[in-house]
Design a protein around this motif. Structure first.
Motif, PDB file in Angstrom:
ATOM      1  N   ALA A   1      60.341  42.838  73.206  1.00 36.16           N
ATOM      2  CA  ALA A   1      61.492  42.192  73.822  1.00 36.16           C
ATOM      3  C   ALA A   1      62.294  41.450  72.762  1.00 36.16           C
ATOM      4  O   ALA A   1      61.724  40.898  71.825  1.00 36.16           O
ATOM      5  CB  ALA A   1      61.012  41.214  74.891  1.00 36.16           C
TER       6      ALA A   1
ATOM      7  N   GLN B   1      57.718  41.071  77.001  1.00 31.63           N
ATOM      8  CA  GLN B   1      57.472  42.318  77.725  1.00 31.63           C
ATOM      9  C   GLN B   1      55.962  42.551  77.678  1.00 31.63           C
ATOM     10  O   GLN B   1      55.361  42.349  76.624  1.00 31.63           O
ATOM     11  CB  GLN B   1      58.232  43.417  76.974  1.00 31.63           C
ATOM     12  N   THR B   2      55.364  42.954  78.739  1.00 30.88           N
ATOM     13  CA  THR B   2      53.926  43.205  78.663  1.00 30.88           C
ATOM     14  C   THR B   2      53.678  44.495  77.878  1.00 30.88           C
ATOM     15  O   THR B   2      54.534  45.379  77.828  1.00 30.88           O
ATOM     16  CB  THR B   2      53.288  43.334  80.065  1.00 30.88           C
TER      17      THR B   2
ATOM     18  N   GLU C   1      53.513  44.895  74.695  1.00 26.30           N
ATOM     19  CA  GLU C   1      54.273  45.043  73.439  1.00 26.30           C
ATOM     20  C   GLU C   1      53.344  45.498  72.311  1.00 26.30           C
ATOM     21  O   GLU C   1      52.173  45.096  72.278  1.00 26.30           O
ATOM     22  CB  GLU C   1      54.905  43.697  73.027  1.00 26.30           C
TER      23      GLU C   1
ATOM     24  N   LYS D   1      65.488  44.614  79.547  1.00 30.05           N
ATOM     25  CA  LYS D   1      64.959  45.936  79.899  1.00 30.05           C
ATOM     26  C   LYS D   1      63.653  46.205  79.160  1.00 30.05           C
ATOM     27  O   LYS D   1      63.400  45.633  78.108  1.00 30.05           O
ATOM     28  CB  LYS D   1      65.937  47.023  79.468  1.00 30.05           C
ATOM     29  N   ASP D   2      62.894  47.152  79.691  1.00 35.61           N
ATOM     30  CA  ASP D   2      61.748  47.688  78.959  1.00 35.61           C
ATOM     31  C   ASP D   2      62.310  48.354  77.703  1.00 35.61           C
ATOM     32  O   ASP D   2      63.153  49.259  77.799  1.00 35.61           O
ATOM     33  CB  ASP D   2      61.033  48.708  79.860  1.00 35.61           C
TER      34      ASP D   2
ATOM     35  N   ARG E   1      54.422  51.941  80.921  1.00 33.29           N
ATOM     36  CA  ARG E   1      54.346  50.508  80.582  1.00 33.29           C
ATOM     37  C   ARG E   1      53.060  49.887  81.108  1.00 33.29           C
ATOM     38  O   ARG E   1      52.436  49.068  80.438  1.00 33.29           O
ATOM     39  CB  ARG E   1      55.596  49.791  81.121  1.00 33.29           C
TER      40      ARG E   1
ATOM     41  N   THR F   1      50.175  48.179  78.906  1.00 33.22           N
ATOM     42  CA  THR F   1      49.752  46.807  79.197  1.00 33.22           C
ATOM     43  C   THR F   1      48.228  46.744  79.350  1.00 33.22           C
ATOM     44  O   THR F   1      47.582  45.803  78.874  1.00 33.22           O
ATOM     45  CB  THR F   1      50.457  46.298  80.474  1.00 33.22           C
TER      46      THR F   1
ATOM     47  N   SER G   1      48.978  41.514  77.984  1.00 31.23           N
ATOM     48  CA  SER G   1      50.333  41.092  78.324  1.00 31.23           C
ATOM     49  C   SER G   1      50.839  39.950  77.447  1.00 31.23           C
ATOM     50  O   SER G   1      51.999  39.569  77.535  1.00 31.23           O
ATOM     51  CB  SER G   1      50.424  40.705  79.789  1.00 31.23           C
TER      52      SER G   1
END
Ligand code: RM4
Ligand code: MN
Ligand code: MN
Length: 429
Positions: free
Chosen positions: A69, A79-80, A82, A334-335, A413, A417, A422
């Motif tokens: 993110a 963002q989870t 990552e 956004k993702d 995603r 995760t 996360s």
């Protein structure tokens, strides 16, 4: 997490009938005969196949700092899942490339992503079919760079920044990159703070030192930006200043255009045309913006501008294969992976539209000063929905007809995760 080809094939099979209808309808109305052939295209290939070949060959690099993110000075919403290290970043770019077959390169920022074991990193990248695009040096975060890096009034700070760039070249050599990309935050915040001429001379002298370390088959790219983080002056502020430096450096130095690095209303396509004409356009950072360096999804705000830029790139075809094309965006809401899929798609669309311009008709319109016909010619290409062509090229290259649908359908995603947790935070801005 990897997506395996049989999974993509399943999704494609389900989408194929509808895609084929759209593709055949579009193909029937195309005059692809005028599409300029790629330099390495099979001379026997013609029309539609030649066009699809060009689309399949087209690659845009993904920056290693855009996989987590982004944030603003007001906050950052993580963002989870990552990526926690360079290996996981490479896996993320590998995922994108598996889906769209157009993201076959990764661009690293040092020291955010140091390849400690270059051989292992190369092997991992290779397993996804990825190569290393431009290496980016970072001389803007260390406390010693508060008043600049290559421009600094203190020679020892300049030296440190020069050495950093040399180190980045060495990392790049170990990874098989062929390009050093320099963006400087150098400048000043207040009138009087800086002697403009001395800042220029110091920067030039520093760049010369770096340039002597650029290997024979490498390029040095010099990116410009009018403001931020400095708000009164920037030492490489615009394309004229970048061109001035690189002209003094030598033939391995080129200007890099980042779409977000212009003041309102700047005609970027004209800059691209002139840099191409001079053979000095070396790299491109794609993003979109409403106000300044917003780093939004490519094509989300000004798709017509993107198309006009591609029109210039396509016309300067002699140079195009040598240009480093990269996305330079930031994902605040956004993702990042979905956002990057959207960006690559927007780039492919603009490229396809530009290839389909009736260049002969445009030339005739210009020569007879038929302004209306000239505009019609461009807009005929721009308003055409070429998405089935882009999807077909992706399909022929082994990718997904609809990359986002696979990404979402496979809950990527969520899978990331589970693997990574996360709380991680990817390095980058
Ligand atoms: C700058 C510029 C550079 C990028 C950094 C993170 O605004 O666009 O290309 O490396 O941001
Ligand atoms: Mn940039
Ligand atoms: Mn930028």
């Amino acid at each position: 997490m990897r997506i395996i080809p049989p999974t993509i094939a399943d999704y494609n099979e389900r989408a194929l009938a509808a895609h084929t209808r759209r593709f055949e309808f579009l193909a029937a109305g195309l005059d692809a005969a005028s599409v300029p052939l790629a330099a390495d295209s099979d001379p026997g290939a013609a029309g539609l196949d030649a066009l699809l070949d060009r689309l399949m060959a087209f690659q845009v690099a993904i920056p290693s700092w855009a996989l987590g993110a982004g944030g603003t000075r007001f906050g950052r919403f993580g963002q989870t899942g990552e990526p926690r290290n360079l290996e996981e970043k490479i896996e993320d770019v590998g995922l994108l490339h598996t889906l769209n077959r157009s993201s076959g390169a990764i661009s690293l920022h040092i020291p955010w992503d140091i390849p400690d074991d270059a051989a292992r990193i190369r092997t991992l990248a290779d397993s996804f079919g990825l190569v290393f695009d431009a290496m980016n040096s970072n001389t803007f975060q260390d406390p010693q760079y508060k008043y600049g890096s290559l421009q600094h009034v203190d020679k020892s700070v300049r030296k440190k920044a020069i050495e950093h760039n040399k180190e980045v070249i060495r990392y790049g050599q170990a990874l098989g990159s062929k390009c050093l990309s320099v963006w400087l935050a150098d400048g000043s915040n207040f009138p009087g703070q800086l002697n403009f001429r001395e800042a220029f001379q110091n920067t030039l002298e520093s760049l010369r030192d770096i340039y002597t370390n650029i290997p024979e088959d490498w390029k040095l790219l010099l990116e410009y930006k009018p403001f931020e983080p400095n708000f009164y002056s920037t030492t490489v502020a615009d394309w004229g200043q970048s061109l001035l430096y690189i002209s003094k450096l030598g033939p391995k130095a080129f200007t890099l255009v980042d779409l977000g690095h212009h003041l309102h209303g700047t005609n970027i396509e004209q800059i691209v045309a002139l840099l191409l004409m001079e053979g000095r356009l070396g790299g491109f950072h794609f993003n979109d913006s409403k106000y300044s360096d917003d780093d939004l999804t490519v094509g989300s705000i000004k798709p017509y501008q993107l198309f006009l830029i591609f029109c210039e790139l396509v016309q300067g075809t002699d140079h195009t294969p040598d240009i480093s094309l990269m996305i330079d965006a930031s994902h605040n809401v956004k993702d990042p992976l979905e956002d990057l899929l959207q960006s690559v798609e927007a780039i492919m669309i603009a490229y396809t539209q530009a290839l389909l311009v009736d260049w002969n008709r445009l030339r005739l319109a210009r020569e007879s000063n038929d302004v209306v016909a000239a505009q019609e010619t461009l807009q005929d290409a721009f308003r055409r929905d070429v998405r089935p062509l882009v999807a077909e090229a992706r399909y022929r290259a082994g990718g997904a007809l609809d990359p986002l649908a696979v990404y979402r359908g496979e809950s990527v995603r969520k899978g990331l995760t589970t693997e990574r947790g996360s709380g991680g935070r990817a390095t980058g801005l």
